[in-house]
Design a protein around this motif. Structure first.
Motif, PDB file in Angstrom:
ATOM      1  N   LYS A 212      16.572 -17.085 -65.153  1.00  0.00           N
ATOM      2  CA  LYS A 212      15.867 -18.733 -65.031  1.00  0.00           C
ATOM      3  C   LYS A 212      14.894 -18.874 -63.927  1.00  0.00           C
ATOM      4  N   THR A 213      15.224 -18.405 -62.748  1.00  0.00           N
ATOM      5  CA  THR A 213      14.193 -18.549 -61.676  1.00  0.00           C
ATOM      6  C   THR A 213      12.840 -17.927 -62.064  1.00  0.00           C
ATOM      7  N   ILE A 214      12.862 -16.551 -62.502  1.00  0.00           N
ATOM      8  CA  ILE A 214      11.479 -15.950 -62.701  1.00  0.00           C
ATOM      9  C   ILE A 214      10.795 -16.672 -63.842  1.00  0.00           C
ATOM     10  N   ILE A 215      11.539 -17.098 -64.993  1.00  0.00           N
ATOM     11  CA  ILE A 215      10.676 -17.776 -65.970  1.00  0.00           C
ATOM     12  C   ILE A 215      10.260 -19.300 -65.421  1.00  0.00           C
ATOM     13  N   GLY A 216      10.860 -19.645 -64.621  1.00  0.00           N
ATOM     14  CA  GLY A 216      10.421 -21.121 -63.990  1.00  0.00           C
ATOM     15  C   GLY A 216       9.231 -20.860 -63.124  1.00  0.00           C
ATOM     16  N   SER A 217       9.367 -19.776 -62.290  1.00  0.00           N
ATOM     17  CA  SER A 217       8.020 -19.662 -61.731  1.00  0.00           C
ATOM     18  C   SER A 217       6.944 -19.240 -62.583  1.00  0.00           C
ATOM     19  N   ILE A 218       7.167 -18.516 -63.678  1.00  0.00           N
ATOM     20  CA  ILE A 218       5.881 -18.162 -64.609  1.00  0.00           C
ATOM     21  C   ILE A 218       5.260 -19.285 -65.328  1.00  0.00           C
TER      22      ILE A 218
ATOM     23  N   VAL B  80       4.622 -12.624 -60.411  1.00  0.00           N
ATOM     24  CA  VAL B  80       5.856 -12.511 -59.985  1.00  0.00           C
ATOM     25  C   VAL B  80       6.145 -10.888 -59.599  1.00  0.00           C
ATOM     26  N   VAL B  81       6.775 -10.857 -58.380  1.00  0.00           N
ATOM     27  CA  VAL B  81       7.137  -9.570 -57.988  1.00  0.00           C
ATOM     28  C   VAL B  81       8.535  -9.236 -57.953  1.00  0.00           C
TER      29      VAL B  81
ATOM     30  N   ILE C 114      -2.377 -12.848 -50.769  1.00  0.00           N
ATOM     31  CA  ILE C 114      -1.970 -13.250 -52.027  1.00  0.00           C
ATOM     32  C   ILE C 114      -0.622 -13.929 -52.187  1.00  0.00           C
ATOM     33  N   ARG C 115       0.089 -14.233 -50.782  1.00  0.00           N
ATOM     34  CA  ARG C 115       1.529 -14.771 -50.804  1.00  0.00           C
ATOM     35  C   ARG C 115       1.504 -15.968 -51.430  1.00  0.00           C
ATOM     36  N   ARG C 116       0.740 -16.830 -51.381  1.00  0.00           N
ATOM     37  CA  ARG C 116       0.932 -18.020 -52.054  1.00  0.00           C
ATOM     38  C   ARG C 116       0.777 -18.105 -53.563  1.00  0.00           C
ATOM     39  N   ASN C 117       0.157 -16.972 -54.020  1.00  0.00           N
ATOM     40  CA  ASN C 117       0.170 -16.788 -55.500  1.00  0.00           C
ATOM     41  C   ASN C 117       1.177 -16.081 -56.014  1.00  0.00           C
ATOM     42  N   ILE C 118       2.315 -15.771 -55.350  1.00  0.00           N
ATOM     43  CA  ILE C 118       3.325 -15.174 -56.134  1.00  0.00           C
ATOM     44  C   ILE C 118       4.672 -15.518 -55.842  1.00  0.00           C
ATOM     45  N   PHE C 119       5.412 -15.081 -56.732  1.00  0.00           N
ATOM     46  CA  PHE C 119       6.982 -15.530 -56.471  1.00  0.00           C
ATOM     47  C   PHE C 119       7.437 -13.928 -56.479  1.00  0.00           C
TER      48      PHE C 119
END
Ligand SMILES: Nc1ncnc2c1ncn2[C@@H]1O[C@H](COP(=O)(O)OP(=O)(O)OP(=O)(O)O)[C@@H](O)[C@H]1O
Ligand SMILES: [Mg+2]
Length: 463
Positions: free
Chosen positions: A97-103, A110-111, A261-266
């Motif tokens: 759920k968290t991965i889908i939410g961040s996408i 995502v990493v 890229i820290r701000r651009n990734i979850f």
């Protein structure tokens, strides 16, 4: 997990006094153990045969009344393959759920990182299915040591139809011919900027490019180019998002150039499974294969797996076949014990001969308890561990935890890998050692009768 830790802590506390008795017993622990279910020598004229054909038809001549359950069991527990079938995928709802939410909500890249066998690729399969349902184009690629940016993203472009390019109406000949973005790429090696430019032209779709096993690529240039592409896509609100996955203890180990890229990734470290999730692996298998794990057997799997879906799947797989070999479709705790023996043999084969001999000597010298404590800390903390982690996971005092580290460092089995402001961190000298040591120790010291059945019932009630 508190109840379990207490239980294990208690087990460890009693160990010191039994070191001598155990030293004798452990000579047997480290022998390869491939036993149970196999007849010694093949009967004359009846060499072993496959039980099903390559098209999954059962071999009627095999005369095995459990042949169909066996076939289902192979599908139910797949320790050597990631889970691709949703019905066999246990737990991980929150993670997904968290991965889908961040996408979807934050449009982040995502990493996913974490130890070997923790379930990264299985999660990626479920993410792919969910994205397909939402009509995303998903491109999956598994990186290798020699992966290059050009080869990887050229291959990805082949899977993106040209009809989603704003410059080509769906009725143009090229789009109708089934051309892809790859047809627009120049013949010389492509750069992150070039690929990013192309991505910004996409309309009417969204694309996920998954790069699994990202840690395997050895080229610094490839990693740098991928980071640059992430930056490029994020700055220009591209409709393409990347998902990277790999084995690593921390994020910076997996992705160089992370500050840019820290701000651009979850980033998400895939966690250990809870007792309830491990039990779900067991119950999914029961349902799919038509077998039953009795409550002791379920609790024993939970205790031995120690949060690892790989260990759970491996033990259930072996135990299922052991039970069927004995004419039962109910799996007992004793079948799990036999499965542990097989697993020890398998894990032993994955470590080098010198390390095997070294470990055997240490077991004989009564170091089993120290090795098991450190192994458990290593498995729970993705490889590198500190004295505090040994202390917390095994519920022992600081002096004992420090003694474990000192002893194993002097034995040359672990070494210091880094040091932060607070503590030094250590790791085993070989990657396969923690799993092998933990299961070897557990084989001798964790028994169904010392595993509270209440763990399984409590976990089942919570699910
Ligand atoms: N959610 C899950 N439900 C059931 N089984 C799982 C789950 N996650 C992982 N497994 C099992 O654990 C094992 C390892 O899973 P997977 O291959 O996905 O891990 P990984 O982190 O990608 O490993 P590696 O780092 O080696 O690539 C497989 O046998 C798989 O069947
Ligand atoms: Mg994987």
């Amino acid at each position: 997990m508190a109840g379990w830790n207490m239980n294990l802590g208690a087990l460890f506390k009693g160990q010191g006094r039994r070191a001598d008795a155990r030293a004798a017993a452990t000579a047997a622990v480290v022998q390869p153990m491939v036993r149970g279910g196999h007849r010694g020598a093949a009967d004359k004229g009846s060499l072993p045969r496959f039980q099903a054909t390559a098209s999954d038809q059962l071999n009627n001549r095999a005369n095995d009344r459990f042949a169909s359950i066996r076939a289902k069991l192979r599908h139910a527990f797949t320790p050597s393959q990631p889970v691709a079938d949703r019905r066999m995928f246990a737990g991980r709802e929150e993670v997904l759920k968290t991965i889908i939410g961040s996408i979807e909500d934050q449009r982040l890249h995502v990493v996913l990182y974490g130890e070997r066998g923790i379930g990264k690729t299985s999660l990626l399969h479920m993410l792919t299915q969910a994205a397909h349902e939402a009509r995303y184009i998903v491109v999956y690629s598994s990186c290798g040591a020699n992966s290059t940016f050009d080869e990887t993203f050229r291959a990805a472009a082949v899977d993106i139809p040209l009809l989603f390019h704003s410059g080509f109406a769906p009725t143009t000949t090229e789009a109708e011919k089934g051309s892809s973005l790859a047809d627009l790429l120049p013949s010389e090696p492509i750069s992150p900027r070039k690929f990013g430019d192309l991505c910004t032209k996409l309309v009417g779709t969204r694309v996920l490019i998954i790069l699994d096993e990202f840690d395997r690529c050895e080229s610094g240039a490839f990693r740098r180019d991928v980071a640059e592409l992430i930056k490029n896509l994020s700055d220009r609100l591209g409709r393409v998002q990347l998902v990277l996955a790999g084995v690593a203890a921390d994020l910076t180990e997996l992705v160089e150039h992370i500050p840019s890229i820290r701000r651009n990734i979850f980033a998400l470290r895939v966690p250990k499974m809870s007792d309830t999730e491990v039990l779900q692996i067991v119950s999914n298998g029961e349902r799919e294969a038509g077998v039953t794990f009795d409550t002791h057997a379920g609790a024993y799997v939970v205790a031995l797996a120690s949060g690892s879906p790989y260990i759970a799947s491996l033990l259930c797989h072996h135990a299922g076949h052991v039970a069927l070999d004995q004419g039962r479709s109910t799996i007992l705790a004793s079948d799990i014990s036999t499965a542990v023996g097989r697993a020890v043999g398998e894990f032993q084969g994955r470590i080098g001969k010198p390390a095997q001999a070294h470990v055997r000597r240490l077991f004989e010298q009564g170091r089993g308890e120290a090795m098991a404590m450190a192994a458990r800390a290593s498995l729970t903390s993705d490889g590198a561990f500190s004295v505090s982690e040994i202390k917390a996971i095994n519920e022992v005092d600081t002096r004992k935890a420090q003694a474990v580290v000192d002893q194993l460092t002097a034995d040359g089995l672990i070494s210091q890998v880094d040091e932060d402001e607070i503590e030094r961190r250590y790791a085993f000298i070989e990657e396969g050692l923690p799993t092998y040591l933990w299961i070897s120790w557990a084989q001798q010291n964790l028994h169904p009768e010392t595993t509270p059945k209440s763990r399984a019932t409590a976990a089942a009630a919570a699910s």
